[in-house]
Design a protein around this motif. Structure first.
Motif, PDB file in Angstrom:
ATOM      1  N   CYS A 105      -9.630   1.355   1.446  1.00 50.63           N
ATOM      2  CA  CYS A 105      -9.238   2.768   1.574  1.00 50.63           C
ATOM      3  C   CYS A 105      -8.815   3.346   0.221  1.00 50.63           C
ATOM      4  CB  CYS A 105      -8.123   2.926   2.601  1.00 50.63           C
ATOM      5  SG  CYS A 105      -6.634   2.017   2.198  1.00 50.63           S
ATOM      6  N   CYS A 159      -2.822  -4.012   8.527  1.00 46.10           N
ATOM      7  CA  CYS A 159      -3.416  -3.874   7.184  1.00 46.10           C
ATOM      8  C   CYS A 159      -3.519  -5.222   6.474  1.00 46.10           C
ATOM      9  CB  CYS A 159      -2.559  -2.912   6.350  1.00 46.10           C
ATOM     10  SG  CYS A 159      -3.121  -2.767   4.651  1.00 46.10           S
ATOM     11  N   LEU A 200      -4.520  -5.392   3.374  1.00 46.22           N
ATOM     12  CA  LEU A 200      -4.417  -5.057   1.942  1.00 46.22           C
ATOM     13  C   LEU A 200      -5.733  -5.299   1.211  1.00 46.22           C
ATOM     14  CD1 LEU A 200      -0.888  -6.605   1.341  1.00 46.22           C
ATOM     15  CD2 LEU A 200      -1.410  -4.189   1.516  1.00 46.22           C
ATOM     16  N   LEU A 234       0.845  -1.188   0.000  1.00 47.71           N
ATOM     17  CA  LEU A 234       0.000   0.000   0.000  1.00 47.71           C
ATOM     18  C   LEU A 234       0.885   1.245   0.000  1.00 47.71           C
ATOM     19  CD1 LEU A 234      -3.057   0.762   0.342  1.00 47.71           C
ATOM     20  CD2 LEU A 234      -2.612   0.859   2.807  1.00 47.71           C
ATOM     21  N   SER A 240      -9.420  -3.273   9.292  1.00 49.29           N
ATOM     22  CA  SER A 240      -8.311  -3.908  10.006  1.00 49.29           C
ATOM     23  C   SER A 240      -7.234  -2.879  10.349  1.00 49.29           C
ATOM     24  CB  SER A 240      -7.735  -5.023   9.110  1.00 49.29           C
ATOM     25  OG  SER A 240      -6.688  -5.683   9.728  1.00 49.29           O
TER      26      SER A 240
HETATM   27  S1  SF4 Z   1      -8.687  -0.249   4.357  1.00 49.60           S
HETATM   28 FE1  SF4 Z   1      -6.610   0.218   3.633  1.00 49.60          FE
HETATM   29  S2  SF4 Z   1      -5.358   0.292   5.499  1.00 49.60           S
HETATM   30 FE2  SF4 Z   1      -7.277  -0.731   6.034  1.00 49.60          FE
HETATM   31  S3  SF4 Z   1      -6.850  -2.924   5.792  1.00 49.60           S
HETATM   32 FE3  SF4 Z   1      -7.743  -2.205   3.851  1.00 49.60          FE
HETATM   33  S4  SF4 Z   1      -5.943  -1.658   2.604  1.00 49.60           S
HETATM   34 FE4  SF4 Z   1      -5.232  -1.784   4.722  1.00 49.60          FE
END
Ligand code: SF4
Ligand code: SF4
Length: 253
Positions: A76, A70, A72, A47, A66
């Motif tokens: 987000c 993370c 992945l 990421l 999470s």
């Molecule tokens: S939302 Fe983003 S930071 Fe959170 S687990 Fe998924 S990839 Fe990772």
């Protein structure tokens, strides 16, 4: 093993002859100090957060399933309103990749182009690479492989029947200088290159010109090496884009 792909660039004119689709595999077995693609180094997804784009809305934190570790999941990335997040690394089947690559077949034919498999080091996945290269070659798409060559020769043997051109890096001829810049000796790289010359395949040697590393006598030696063997030789300019990408990968950790 199915590799992760971190980028697919269509209509590239800098990854071999003609118009090409360049497919970038994740994972590399060198450690070049000047690496332009730090997102290619790890074989697994990563990421990145471009802090200069972030508007501080907090959406990523609100939706993250999470937050402590993370997973992945990519939520987000998909929901960031500023496109400040990016997930590098996705798996494709051979058929999925071929579908993307073959979209531009008319452009390849009109310009003498094709597909270029690059990285990272795409030759770390010789079986997958041979499979997609064979499919492309059977479909009339010219295949080029962009490699640093630091692999056993049997990896080359797997892809040779389907490959018309190799883009082959020589960063330094001096073994110690090579080790200082890349973390590895160049014995295997030069041995494989001599073997490739014997095959009669088109070879384009590429040298990234790195200030205060190989831009003096070493570059002259590389040029002489290529001239003595009648090899095409391209110089690649150094640029600092790797630094901002490295910062973005670090910011997301
Ligand atoms: S939302 Fe983003 S930071 Fe959170 S687990 Fe998924 S990839 Fe990772
Ligand atoms: S990374 Fe994107 S979603 Fe997260 S705070 Fe910044 S702009 Fe908002």
């Amino acid at each position: 093993m199915i590799p992760y792909i971190f980028d697919i660039k269509r209509s590239s004119t800098v990854d071999g002859p003609g118009v090409r689709t360049a497919v970038f595999f994740k994972g590399c077995n060198l450690d070049c100090k000047w690496c332009h693609n730090p997102e290619s180094r790890s074989p697994i997804p990563e990421l990145a957060l471009m802090t200069e784009k972030c508007i501080g809305c907090g959406v990523c934190k609100e939706i993250c399933p999470s937050p402590d570790s993370c997973s992945l999941c990519g939520e987000c990335v998909d929901n960031c309103p500023a496109e400040a997040r990016k997930l590098y690394g996705r798996k494709y089947t051979v058929d999925e990749l071929y579908e993307i690559i073959s979209t531009d077949i008319d452009f390849y034919r009109a310009t003498g182009g094709g597909v270029t498999f690059s990285g990272g080091e795409c030759m770390l996945y010789p079986d997958f690479l041979a499979e997609i290269a064979e499919k492309c070659a059977s479909g009339g798409i010219s295949v080029a492989i962009d490699t640093a060559g630091n692999l056993p020769w049997n990896c080359f043997e797997k892809v040779l029947p389907y490959t018309s051109c190799f883009l082959y890096d020589i960063k330094a001829l001096d073994p110690e200088l090579h080790r200082i810049g890349t973390g590895a000796d160049n014995h295997l790289i030069l041995e494989n290159l001599e073997n490739l010359i014997e095959t009669g395949k088109r070879l384009i040697i590429r040298t990234p010109v790195i200030p205060d590393y190989n831009d003096g006598d070493e570059l002259q030696k590389i040029k002489q090496y290529c001239t003595a063997r009648g090899l095409e030789h391209e110089l690649l300019p150094y640029h600092a884009i790797g630094e901002s990408k490295k910062a973005a990968l670090k910011a997301a950790k």
